[in-house]
Structure formats: C-alpha cells, structure tokens
Design a protein around this motif. Sequence first.
Motif, mmCIF file in Angstrom:
data_model
loop_
_atom_site.group_PDB
_atom_site.id
_atom_site.type_symbol
_atom_site.label_atom_id
_atom_site.label_comp_id
_atom_site.label_asym_id
_atom_site.label_seq_id
_atom_site.Cartn_x
_atom_site.Cartn_y
_atom_site.Cartn_z
ATOM 1 N N LYS A 40 22.473 -26.396 -36.159
ATOM 2 C CA LYS A 40 22.550 -25.802 -34.833
ATOM 3 C C LYS A 40 21.192 -25.219 -34.466
ATOM 4 C CE LYS A 40 27.444 -24.617 -35.337
ATOM 5 N NZ LYS A 40 28.447 -23.528 -35.336
ATOM 6 N N ASN A 41 21.067 -24.831 -33.215
ATOM 7 C CA ASN A 41 19.808 -24.307 -32.717
ATOM 8 C C ASN A 41 19.393 -23.025 -33.426
ATOM 9 O OD1 ASN A 41 18.233 -22.544 -30.496
ATOM 10 N ND2 ASN A 41 17.871 -24.716 -30.076
ATOM 11 N N ASP A 42 20.377 -22.290 -33.968
ATOM 12 C CA ASP A 42 20.083 -21.002 -34.609
ATOM 13 C C ASP A 42 20.503 -20.986 -36.079
ATOM 14 O OD1 ASP A 42 22.784 -21.103 -34.189
ATOM 15 O OD2 ASP A 42 22.966 -19.072 -33.377
ATOM 16 N N SER A 43 20.568 -22.146 -36.720
ATOM 17 C CA SER A 43 20.975 -22.212 -38.124
ATOM 18 C C SER A 43 19.954 -21.549 -39.046
ATOM 19 C CB SER A 43 21.152 -23.673 -38.554
ATOM 20 O OG SER A 43 22.256 -24.275 -37.925
ATOM 21 N N ILE A 44 20.416 -21.205 -40.242
ATOM 22 C CA ILE A 44 19.539 -20.669 -41.286
ATOM 23 C C ILE A 44 19.411 -21.720 -42.383
ATOM 24 C CG2 ILE A 44 19.204 -18.870 -43.018
ATOM 25 C CD1 ILE A 44 20.860 -17.004 -41.262
ATOM 26 N N VAL A 45 18.183 -22.067 -42.734
ATOM 27 C CA VAL A 45 17.914 -23.087 -43.751
ATOM 28 C C VAL A 45 17.452 -22.397 -45.026
ATOM 29 C CG1 VAL A 45 16.588 -25.152 -44.327
ATOM 30 C CG2 VAL A 45 17.282 -24.731 -41.962
ATOM 31 N N LEU A 46 18.146 -22.636 -46.124
ATOM 32 C CA LEU A 46 17.842 -21.997 -47.408
ATOM 33 C C LEU A 46 17.294 -23.024 -48.382
ATOM 34 C CD1 LEU A 46 18.044 -19.696 -49.548
ATOM 35 C CD2 LEU A 46 20.419 -20.376 -49.869
ATOM 36 N N ASP A 47 16.160 -22.705 -48.991
ATOM 37 C CA ASP A 47 15.565 -23.571 -50.016
ATOM 38 C C ASP A 47 15.366 -22.741 -51.273
ATOM 39 O OD1 ASP A 47 14.119 -25.269 -51.628
ATOM 40 O OD2 ASP A 47 12.785 -25.956 -50.030
ATOM 41 N N PHE A 48 16.165 -23.037 -52.310
ATOM 42 C CA PHE A 48 16.105 -22.251 -53.546
ATOM 43 C C PHE A 48 14.903 -22.608 -54.413
ATOM 44 C CE2 PHE A 48 20.572 -20.611 -53.457
ATOM 45 C CZ PHE A 48 20.258 -19.327 -53.836
ATOM 46 N N PHE A 49 14.254 -23.735 -54.124
ATOM 47 C CA PHE A 49 13.079 -24.158 -54.888
ATOM 48 C C PHE A 49 11.961 -24.439 -53.891
ATOM 49 C CE2 PHE A 49 16.913 -25.261 -57.178
ATOM 50 C CZ PHE A 49 16.677 -24.732 -58.439
ATOM 51 N N ALA A 50 11.378 -23.375 -53.357
ATOM 52 C CA ALA A 50 10.497 -23.482 -52.194
ATOM 53 C C ALA A 50 9.244 -24.306 -52.457
ATOM 54 C CB ALA A 50 10.106 -22.084 -51.713
ATOM 55 N N GLY A 51 8.665 -24.183 -53.654
ATOM 56 C CA GLY A 51 7.433 -24.909 -53.947
ATOM 57 C C GLY A 51 6.334 -24.544 -52.974
ATOM 58 N N SER A 52 5.787 -25.533 -52.285
ATOM 59 C CA SER A 52 4.718 -25.261 -51.315
ATOM 60 C C SER A 52 5.263 -24.867 -49.953
ATOM 61 C CB SER A 52 3.826 -26.504 -51.164
ATOM 62 O OG SER A 52 4.551 -27.566 -50.554
ATOM 63 N N SER A 53 6.585 -24.692 -49.856
ATOM 64 C CA SER A 53 7.263 -24.253 -48.619
ATOM 65 C C SER A 53 7.206 -25.290 -47.509
ATOM 66 C CB SER A 53 6.702 -22.907 -48.135
ATOM 67 O OG SER A 53 7.026 -21.880 -49.041
ATOM 68 N N THR A 54 7.346 -26.567 -47.887
ATOM 69 C CA THR A 54 7.452 -27.620 -46.877
ATOM 70 C C THR A 54 8.644 -27.377 -45.960
ATOM 71 O OG1 THR A 54 6.512 -29.219 -48.429
ATOM 72 C CG2 THR A 54 7.649 -30.112 -46.525
ATOM 73 N N THR A 55 9.742 -26.855 -46.521
ATOM 74 C CA THR A 55 10.938 -26.609 -45.719
ATOM 75 C C THR A 55 10.655 -25.628 -44.593
ATOM 76 O OG1 THR A 55 12.352 -27.015 -47.640
ATOM 77 C CG2 THR A 55 13.340 -25.843 -45.791
ATOM 78 N N ALA A 56 9.926 -24.553 -44.879
ATOM 79 C CA ALA A 56 9.577 -23.585 -43.836
ATOM 80 C C ALA A 56 8.721 -24.242 -42.763
ATOM 81 C CB ALA A 56 8.842 -22.400 -44.460
ATOM 82 N N HIS A 57 7.764 -25.027 -43.195
ATOM 83 C CA HIS A 57 6.892 -25.749 -42.268
ATOM 84 C C HIS A 57 7.730 -26.647 -41.361
ATOM 85 C CE1 HIS A 57 2.865 -28.154 -41.839
ATOM 86 N NE2 HIS A 57 3.471 -27.988 -40.688
ATOM 87 N N ALA A 58 8.699 -27.354 -41.947
ATOM 88 C CA ALA A 58 9.535 -28.266 -41.180
ATOM 89 C C ALA A 58 10.414 -27.512 -40.180
ATOM 90 C CB ALA A 58 10.404 -29.091 -42.126
ATOM 91 N N VAL A 59 10.966 -26.369 -40.578
ATOM 92 C CA VAL A 59 11.805 -25.583 -39.673
ATOM 93 C C VAL A 59 10.991 -25.112 -38.475
ATOM 94 C CG1 VAL A 59 13.088 -23.419 -39.421
ATOM 95 C CG2 VAL A 59 13.448 -24.845 -41.432
ATOM 96 N N MET A 60 9.797 -24.590 -38.716
ATOM 97 C CA MET A 60 8.954 -24.117 -37.610
ATOM 98 C C MET A 60 8.569 -25.271 -36.688
ATOM 99 S SD MET A 60 6.530 -21.175 -39.357
ATOM 100 C CE MET A 60 5.769 -22.292 -40.557
ATOM 101 N N SER A 61 8.254 -26.414 -37.265
ATOM 102 C CA SER A 61 7.892 -27.580 -36.459
ATOM 103 C C SER A 61 9.076 -28.059 -35.624
ATOM 104 C CB SER A 61 7.395 -28.712 -37.361
ATOM 105 O OG SER A 61 6.217 -28.351 -38.043
#
Length: 259
Positions: A40-61
Amino acid sequence: DVGHSQEGSQEVAKLLEGGYFNGPKPVRLLQRLMTLANLKNDSIVLDFFAGSSTTAHAVMSLNATDNGHRKFIMIQLPEPTPPDSEARKAGYSTIAQIGRERIRRAGDLITDKTHSPMFAGDYTPDVGFRVLRVDSSNYRGVFFSAQDFSPDVLDDCAENIKPERSGLDLLFGEITEYGLPLSLKYRAEKVSGCTVHFYGEGELIACFDRVNVDVVKYIAKLQPKRAMFRDSCFKNSAERINMLQWLKHYAPECRVNIL
C-alpha cells in the motif's frame, strides 16, 4: 528485467565512491519484489538483514515515483568489516555503518531534482531516518544479596543510572518501556539553561538537568501526557516534592516518572 549483482555493486560504488560491499542486490530487484507484494501507499517494509540497505534505497525511490509514504525498518548486526578491506580503510568499521551512509547518500540523491527528476511539482519524498541501537540497560546493578551488602556499598547505590548514558539514551530507553512508537517527532530546546526533550505531540516531555521552578512550570503549562525527570534533577527531597506539586497544580492529568 530487474538487474544483477554487478548492477547492485555499481550502485553502491557510485553512491559511496568505492566498492565497500560485496554482492549487494540491485534497487530494481527490490522494487519489483515490493510491487509483487502489493504494498500500500503507506506500508512498512522490514528487512532483518539490511546489509548495504538496498531495501531502504528502493523504498525511497518507489515513494519518489508515485508520491508514496512507505516507511522502512532496517535491522543489521554491527558485523565488523575485514581489517584489510577497502571499507575499513575508508572508515567503515561495521556493515551497519555502510548501510547508514548509503541511506543518507541515496536520500540526498533522490531529493536532488537536478540529478533525480523522478518527481515533479512541489512533492518531495521524505528521506529522513532515525538510527537506534540495542544496548544494555541504562541502569546500574544496585541490588545486592544479603551476604554482599555492607555500609560501604551505599555510596554506589546513590546513583542508579550509568554515568556514560546521555539524555537521549534515557529518553528512548523509557519510550520503549511506555510502548510509544520509535518514529514520533522529536525536538529539544533550552529552557532556563536546561535541555528539555519533546517527544510526540504532547506525549512526553523530559528533562534530565538540574531543574528550577521555571522549567517545571514551563513543562506543566504544555499539559503533556507524561513528564520525566532524573532523581538528580532535584537538589533534595523537599525540592522534589515542591516541584512536583507545581506540576500537579498546572497539569493534573500528567503522569510523572522519576528515574
């Protein structure tokens, strides 16, 4: 269709100006996974193995492309980088540090309209984030068994908070005890020479410096749901009683916690 490991490595190298992380996933892959998950437009994405934090980068993009308000939670152990690695030479002693710096730089890039024209008009995606770490208790061990107790240990019991802990340590330690979200707005300001911490919209106001009547009145008139002080904020028991009476008078609904 969704990139490859080489693309992921190039993304990190471009952002951090060096190849400090091996085998990062490409941003396009994480964005595809989020699409398949029907976020959804306001979902929360959780990454338990962040590493270089690609997931955060993808969420912001992704937020930048569709005016979204998704949030991310990245969890990463402070795993040390190899002593002879390029990352260690560049000043990154842990993988978590690499991830944090990547989020900062990715956010700057995404909100820079001259380099990232993914969004138009007045909309600017929120790329702010808060860094929290798990630690031991803020409190010293002041409980002794009967055979270990003696008058000599009384001085050690006078202060129950570890000396190296800051006001923010105390504030966020108690926030978790209250069950408040860790993402509420925070600010601090000086009042009569004391640092006063504001968390949430009237949820909690705290001060851990030696307070005076002006500070207590100021906090009370804002009618917070909770107020927090250290025992050392008060000169003595009589002063503490007097100050708390002022607080009770101006904010009768406020719950007071003395650390």
